[in-house]
Design an enzyme around this catalytic site. Structure first.
Site, PDB file in Angstrom:
ATOM      1  N   CYS A 132       0.783  -1.095  -0.189  1.00  0.00           N
ATOM      2  CA  CYS A 132       0.075   0.122   0.015  1.00  0.00           C
ATOM      3  C   CYS A 132       0.940   1.221  -0.046  1.00  0.00           C
ATOM      4  O   CYS A 132       1.625   1.244   0.823  1.00  0.00           O
ATOM      5  CB  CYS A 132      -0.981  -0.036   1.237  1.00  0.00           C
ATOM      6  SG  CYS A 132      -1.983   1.494   1.175  1.00  0.00           S
ATOM      7  N   ASP A 156      -1.463  -4.958 -14.574  1.00  0.00           N
ATOM      8  CA  ASP A 156      -1.869  -4.582 -15.909  1.00  0.00           C
ATOM      9  C   ASP A 156      -2.505  -5.679 -16.859  1.00  0.00           C
ATOM     10  O   ASP A 156      -2.373  -5.758 -17.932  1.00  0.00           O
ATOM     11  CB  ASP A 156      -0.684  -4.094 -16.686  1.00  0.00           C
ATOM     12  CG  ASP A 156      -0.017  -2.877 -16.278  1.00  0.00           C
ATOM     13  OD1 ASP A 156      -0.895  -1.837 -15.345  1.00  0.00           O
ATOM     14  OD2 ASP A 156       1.157  -2.462 -16.725  1.00  0.00           O
ATOM     15  N   GLY A 161      -6.453  -6.776 -10.609  1.00  0.00           N
ATOM     16  CA  GLY A 161      -7.090  -5.860  -9.791  1.00  0.00           C
ATOM     17  C   GLY A 161      -8.260  -4.933 -10.455  1.00  0.00           C
ATOM     18  O   GLY A 161      -9.290  -5.254 -10.734  1.00  0.00           O
TER      19      GLY A 161
HETATM   20  C1  LIG Z   1      -8.375   1.884  -5.297  1.00  0.00           C
HETATM   21  C2  LIG Z   1      -7.180   0.544  -5.078  1.00  0.00           C
HETATM   22  C3  LIG Z   1      -7.295   0.060  -3.938  1.00  0.00           C
HETATM   23  C4  LIG Z   1      -6.346  -1.140  -3.517  1.00  0.00           C
HETATM   24  N1  LIG Z   1      -6.290  -1.564  -2.531  1.00  0.00           N
HETATM   25  C5  LIG Z   1      -5.194  -2.393  -2.143  1.00  0.00           C
HETATM   26  C6  LIG Z   1      -5.397  -3.279  -0.835  1.00  0.00           C
HETATM   27  O1  LIG Z   1      -5.968  -2.881  -0.033  1.00  0.00           O
HETATM   28  N2  LIG Z   1      -4.419  -4.184  -0.688  1.00  0.00           N
HETATM   29  C7  LIG Z   1      -3.591  -4.447  -1.771  1.00  0.00           C
HETATM   30  O2  LIG Z   1      -2.615  -5.388  -1.430  1.00  0.00           O
HETATM   31  N3  LIG Z   1      -3.508  -3.955  -2.792  1.00  0.00           N
HETATM   32  C8  LIG Z   1      -4.360  -2.806  -2.974  1.00  0.00           C
HETATM   33  N4  LIG Z   1      -4.307  -2.294  -4.383  1.00  0.00           N
HETATM   34  C9  LIG Z   1      -3.346  -2.613  -5.302  1.00  0.00           C
HETATM   35  C10 LIG Z   1      -4.132  -3.817  -6.299  1.00  0.00           C
HETATM   36  O3  LIG Z   1      -4.333  -5.163  -5.501  1.00  0.00           O
HETATM   37  C11 LIG Z   1      -3.185  -4.339  -7.354  1.00  0.00           C
HETATM   38  O4  LIG Z   1      -1.940  -4.744  -6.775  1.00  0.00           O
HETATM   39  C12 LIG Z   1      -2.980  -3.240  -8.345  1.00  0.00           C
HETATM   40  O5  LIG Z   1      -3.946  -2.650  -8.572  1.00  0.00           O
HETATM   41  C13 LIG Z   1      -2.097  -3.820  -9.548  1.00  0.00           C
HETATM   42  O6  LIG Z   1      -3.055  -4.575 -10.196  1.00  0.00           O
HETATM   43  P1  LIG Z   1      -3.881  -4.246 -11.417  1.00  0.00           P
HETATM   44  O7  LIG Z   1      -3.237  -3.414 -12.404  1.00  0.00           O
HETATM   45  O8  LIG Z   1      -4.535  -5.442 -12.025  1.00  0.00           O
HETATM   46  O9  LIG Z   1      -4.853  -3.021 -11.234  1.00  0.00           O
HETATM   47  C14 LIG Z   1      -5.586  -1.472  -4.716  1.00  0.00           C
HETATM   48  C15 LIG Z   1      -5.328  -0.575  -5.828  1.00  0.00           C
HETATM   49  C16 LIG Z   1      -6.350   0.041  -6.143  1.00  0.00           C
HETATM   50  C17 LIG Z   1      -6.513   0.905  -7.483  1.00  0.00           C
END
Ligand SMILES: Cc1cc2nc3c(=O)[nH]c(=O)nc-3n(C[C@H](O)[C@H](O)[C@H](O)COP(=O)(O)O)c2cc1C
Length: 302
Positions: free
Chosen positions: A98, A198, A220
């Site tokens: 985070c 991504d 995510g």
């Molecule tokens: C709004 C938001 C909240 C997130 N909250 C968390 C969280 O609570 N814990 C965590 O490990 N990652 C959190 N992430 C990161 C995501 O789990 C993920 O690692 C990140 O978005 C990259 O993956 P993606 O490209 O598929 O979105 C958050 C991301 C976003 C955008």
């Protein structure tokens, strides 16, 4: 029986404010093999577990249930891991990614990437209480060069798997995720490594597996408002956005008061309506709605 992370699985990432019980259930129905709660404060669990309990509802449809904790004090982590509210979860994951100031200023989240000794102590504390402990990390604070060693330290401390978001803390959520760096960690560790960053469709899902040889893939933002991303990847019948929103709301209503559901679902609605014809008008209706019946009616129009 406690389950472990499935090889070749597609996982729903923890997303603060979004991976509520309803969204996790709907993503599971659409094929997500593993689902994570949003990050939950270990201290919050120790001091005020009734309030934190709101984040910890689960449904039987979730296949492998992960609860993600954040914290940097081994004693609080151990105590939180022993909280009976966590018993229904298969896996306890520790947040080391985070980026937000409110978290890192306390040494939590991605600040742990700067202190591998402390991070390892947190994992050992969790392991003293729970067997299935995993870590979700970024590649570093601003420099990626220590990512592999950090991941190895987490393995040595007892983590049973590591999910790697291929960005540094300083990148927040922008720039391209570095899949090469994830591949290097996959090659170096003996435990499963989950690739994250991504993945937005079938092609990027296949590409990240090819590129990294990771044990599993975590999605995510690509799942927000579109739980069918899992159906498409799995080749199963899509649920459709309107039906997903309707079921999402109904599961939320089974666990929370309608006023809370009405407030919490609005940010999801913005996602469900993204790119949909007439979405702007429907979004206005949803944002002005004061009761959940009006929002449910809207779901039938998507
Ligand atoms: C709004 C938001 C909240 C997130 N909250 C968390 C969280 O609570 N814990 C965590 O490990 N990652 C959190 N992430 C990161 C995501 O789990 C993920 O690692 C990140 O978005 C990259 O993956 P993606 O490209 O598929 O979105 C958050 C991301 C976003 C955008």
């Amino acid at each position: 029986m406690t389950q472990f992370l499935p090889k070749g699985g597609v996982y729903l990432a923890p997303i603060a404010g979004y991976t509520d019980v309803g969204f996790r259930a709907v993503c599971s129905m659409c094929g997500a093999d593993v689902t994570y709660t949003e990050m939950v404060s270990a201290k919050g669990l120790c001091y005020d577990s009734a309030r934190t309990a709101d984040l910890l509802y689960t449904t039987d449809g979730e296949k492998v249930k992960c609860v993600q904790l954040f914290g940097c004090e081994p004693d609080f982590i151990a105590k939180a891991c022993g909280n009976p509210l966590l018993e229904k979860f298969d896996i306890v994951d520790i947040n080391m990614g985070c980026p937000v100031p409110k978290i890192v200023k306390n040494g939590e989240g991605s600040a742990l990437l700067l202190d591998a000794d402390k991070a390892a102590a947190v994992v050992r504390a969790a392991k003293a209480v729970r067997d299935n402990v995993t870590v979700k990390m970024r590649l570093g604070w601003s420099d990626k060069s220590g990512a592999k060693d950090f991941a190895l330290r987490m393995q040595d401390a007892g983590a049973r798997a590591v999910a790697v978001h291929g960005r540094t803390r300083d990148m927040y959520y922008s720039g391209k995720a570095d899949w090469d760096a994830i591949a290097e960690i996959v090659a170096a560790l003996d435990i499963p490594v989950i690739a994250n960053g991504d993945v937005t469709d079938i092609d990027s899902c296949n590409a990240i597996i090819r590129h990294t040889s990771a044990y599993g893939v975590m999605i995510g933002r690509g799942a927000l408002g579109d739980p069918d991303i899992f159906s498409r990847i799995k080749g199963i019948e899509p649920m459709g956005r309107g039906e997903a929103l309707r079921r999402h709301i109904e599961i939320m209503l089974a666990h929370h008061p309608a006023v809370k559901v009405c407030a919490d679902i609005k940010k999801h609605i913005a996602c469900y309506l993204k790119g949909i014809r007439g979405g702007k008008e429907l979004k206005n209706i949803a944002f002005n709605a004061s009761d959940i019946t009006a929002i449910l009616e809207l779901a039938s129009r998507i």
